[in-house]
Design an enzyme around this catalytic site. Structure first.
Site, mmCIF file in Angstrom:
data_model
loop_
_atom_site.group_PDB
_atom_site.id
_atom_site.type_symbol
_atom_site.label_atom_id
_atom_site.label_comp_id
_atom_site.label_asym_id
_atom_site.label_seq_id
_atom_site.Cartn_x
_atom_site.Cartn_y
_atom_site.Cartn_z
ATOM 1 C CD GLU A 178 51.238 -127.404 11.589
ATOM 2 O OE1 GLU A 178 50.527 -126.380 11.689
ATOM 3 O OE2 GLU A 178 51.351 -128.248 12.497
ATOM 4 C CD GLU A 291 54.345 -128.867 15.282
ATOM 5 O OE1 GLU A 291 53.189 -128.726 15.746
ATOM 6 O OE2 GLU A 291 54.931 -128.001 14.609
#
Length: 501
Positions: A178, A291
Site C-alpha cells: 500500500e 488483502e
C-alpha cells in the site's frame, strides 16, 4: 416492472478457468493478536502451546481445516518500518523496537525463521512482503539471500549459523505494501514507486531468477494501478489489489460490498491487457488479491487490534467475496484473507482456548469443496436497488442490464469437479427476509441423475446471530435432499450443494 423470479442455468461446457487453490490463502501480520497471542504464545499458561515451537497447537489444528496454501507475511502496514534482521538469531539478543504502523512495540521474538517453521507446520508456502518504506534494496536482497541462497555468502551462512542449513526457497515476494496510502511510512507517487520497484525487481531476479514478484496495486480501478502496471508488467508476475468491505450496520450494504471487487477485477484485467499491448509482451500477469475481508475500522479500529466480532450477515458477505473469486478464476490466482487469527479473523483466541467465528464456515466450505473448473453460470434474480458502499456500484447498477448486474440477491458460483464428474454450486441468498424456490437448469448435453443432493447450509434465524465463548449459533448443517430440479433457499442463507451430472 416486476422483479424476475430466480432461476439458475448451468452448462458445464461453458467453462471459465481452473479455480486456483491459492485463492484460499491466508495472511499473518504483526498486528494486534494475530501472531503474539494468536499463532505464537510460548508462555501460554494453559499448556496450549507446543513446547518446542511456541505455536498454539489448537490454533494450528483449526487453521488446518481451511487448507490454506499460502501465508503472507509480515505485513501489511507493519512491513513499511520493519527491519527483518531484528527478527533472527538468538531471541535474547533480538532488539525491541517501536512499531510505527499500529503504534505499538515489536519484541521480534517471532521472525523469519519462526514464520518458515509455521508454514512448514501448516504445509503452506511462504509469501514475503518487502519493506519499501524504511527498507532499502540492499535490505531486500539480503532477505532474499537469507531465505533462498545456497551459496557460500554472508546471509546464506548466517541462516546456517541460525540452525537452518537448507534454503527456504520462498517463491512469492511483493514489492511493498500500500505504498500509495497516506498512512504508509514511505508513501510515494505512482510514477516514483513504479521506477523504484522496476529497479528492485531487476536486482531481485538477478539474485534469484526463480522467484515470482507481485507489484503493489491499489484497488484495481485506481489510476495508480494503470501507471504501475504500465511500467511493471515486464518484470512482475502478479499485481496486488486490496479492498475491504463494510456493513455500516446495514445488511444489504454488507453483502453487496463484494460487487466492487468483481468490477475491480474486470478493470484490472483490462489494465493488464493494455499494459501488455503497449509493451508488446506475451506473458501471463494475473491478480494477487492479497488483502480482502469484511472490516469496519470504526467498529474494530486497527490501532486497537481490529478484533471484529462477526455475525451471520458478515458470513454471507464472505461467501459473496468467495463467489467473486471463483467467477473470476481467469484473472485472480492468489487471494489472502486478512487476517488468519484474531485480527479481522475467522478465529478468536484467549489463553484458555478459541472459537470459530461465523466467517469460518463459508471459508471452510469453499476451500475444501469449491475446487475444479469455474463455470459460467447464468442467474436470473431480483436485485438490490438501494445504497451501496462504495456508492459508484449503485450508480453503475442503475444502467446495467440484467446479466450485467452485480447486486443480485441470488449470488452464485459453480465448479465442475473433474475427478467426480460433479457440478458444485455455491448459492448465497442475500435477501434479508425473502426465501426463494429456484429452478436449476443444466445444458442440453447434461444427464442429471436422480437420487440425492448433498447440501451444506450456513444459516441462523437472526442476521445478527454470532459465535462466541457462550457457543456457536452459526455453523454448517449438512443434509441430503432428493434432487427435483429446483432448490429452496431460506432467507439470508448460504448453501453449497452438489447435483451429479
Amino acid at each position: 416492472m416486476a422483479s424476475p423470479s430466480p432461476i439458475i442455468h448451468i452448462d458445464p461446457a461453458r467453462s471459465i478457468s481452473r479455480v486456483d487453490p491459492r485463492i484460499y490463502s491466508g495472511f499473518t501480520e504483526h498486528m494486534g493478536r494475530c501472531i503474539y497471542g494468536g499463532i505464537f504464545e510460548p508462555e501460554n499458561p494453559n499448556s496450549l502451546a507446543d513446547s518446542n515451537t511456541g505455536f498454539r497447537k489448537d490454533v494450528l489444528s483449526v487453521l488446518k481445516e481451511l487448507n490454506i496454501p499460502i501465508f503472507r507475511y509480515p505485513g501489511g502496514n507493519f512491513v513499511s518500518s520493519y527491519r527483518w534482521q531484528d527478527g533472527i538469531g538468538p531471541k535474547h539478543l533480538r532488539p525491541r523496537r517501536p512499531e510505527l504502523a499500529w503504534l505499538t512495540e515489536e519484541s521480534n521474538q517471532f521472525g523469519t525463521d519462526e514464520f518458515m517453521q509455521f508454514c512448514k507446520e501448516m504445509n503452506a508456502e511462504p509469501y514475503i512482503c518487502l519493506n519499501m518504506g524504511t527498507g532499502t534494496l540492499e535490505d531486500a536482497l539480503a532477505w532474499l539471500e537469507y531465505c533462498n541462497s545456497s551459496a557460500n555468502t554472508y546471509y546464506a551462512n548466517l541462516r546456517r549459523e541460525n540452525g537452518h542449513s537448507e534454503p527456504y526457497k520462498v517463491k512469492y515476494w511483493s514489492l511493498g505494501n500500500e505504498v500509495w496510502g497516506p498512512w504508509q511510512v514511505g508513501q510515494m507517487e505512482s510514477q516514483d514507486y513504479a521506477k523504484k520497484a522496476f529497479q528492485w525487481a531487476k536486482a531481485l531476479k538477478l539474485l534469484d531468477p526463480s522467484i515470482q514478484l507481485i507489484s503493489c496495486g491499489e484497488t484495481g480501478y485506481a489510476d495508480w494501478d494503470r501507471v504501475t502496471l504500465k511500467k511493471l508488467v515486464p518484470v512482475v508476475d502478479y499485481h496486488s489489489i486490496h479492498i475491504y468491505t463494510v456493513s455500516e450496520g446495514n445488511h444489504a450494504v454488507n453483502v453487496m460490498g463484494p460487487a466492487a471487487a468483481e468490477k475491480a477485477l474486470e478493470i484490472s484485467k483490462s489494465l493488464i491487457d493494455l499494459a501488455k499491448i503497449e509493451s508488446g509482451l506475451d506473458k501471463q500477469v494475473t491478480i494477487c488479491f492479497d488483502e480482502w475481508n469484511v472490516w469496519d475500522p470504526v467498529r474494530a479500529p486497527g490501532e486497537k487490534g481490529a478484533e471484529e466480532h462477526y455475525d451471520l450477515s458478515d458470513a454471507l458477505a464472505v461467501a459473496s467475496w468467495l463467489n467473486v473469486f471463483v467467477r473470476k478464476a481467469d484473472i485472480v490466482k492468489i487471494a489472502c484473507i486478512a487476517q488468519s487469527v484474531n485480527v479481522i479473523s475467522p478465529i478468536i483466541t484467549s489463553p484458555k482456548g478459541l472459537f470459530k467465528q461465523t466467517t469460518f464456515y463459508p471459508l471452510k466450505l469453499f476451500a475444501t469443496l469449491m475446487q475444479g473448473t469455474s463455470l459460467n453460470v447464468h442467474v436470473g434474480s431480483p436485485s438490490h436497488t438501494g445504497k451501496t458502499v462504495p456508492d459508484w456500484v449503485e450508480k453503475l447498477e442503475k444502467n446495467a442490464g440484467g446479466d450485467e448486474k452485480l447486486t443480485k440477491y441470488i449470488d452464485v458460483s459453480a465448479v465442475l469437479d473433474d475427478s467426480k464428474d460433479e457440478v458444485r454450486l455455491a448459492i448465497v441468498n442475500r435477501h434479508a427476509t425473502e426465501g426463494y424456490t429456484i429452478p436449476i437448469r443444466f445444458g442440453p448435453a447434461c444427464n442429471v441423475s436422480g437420487g440425492t443432493v448433498q447440501v451444506y447450509e450456513v444459516w441462523s434465524a437472526d442476521l445478527k446471530d454470532n459465535n462466541g465463548w457462550d457457543g456457536e449459533r452459526v455453523q454448517i448443517v449438512e443434509k441430503q435432499l432428493p434432487w427435483s430440479g429446483e432448490y429452496s433457499v431460506k432467507q439470508h442463507s448460504f448453501q453449497r450443494q452438489s447435483p451429479i451430472i
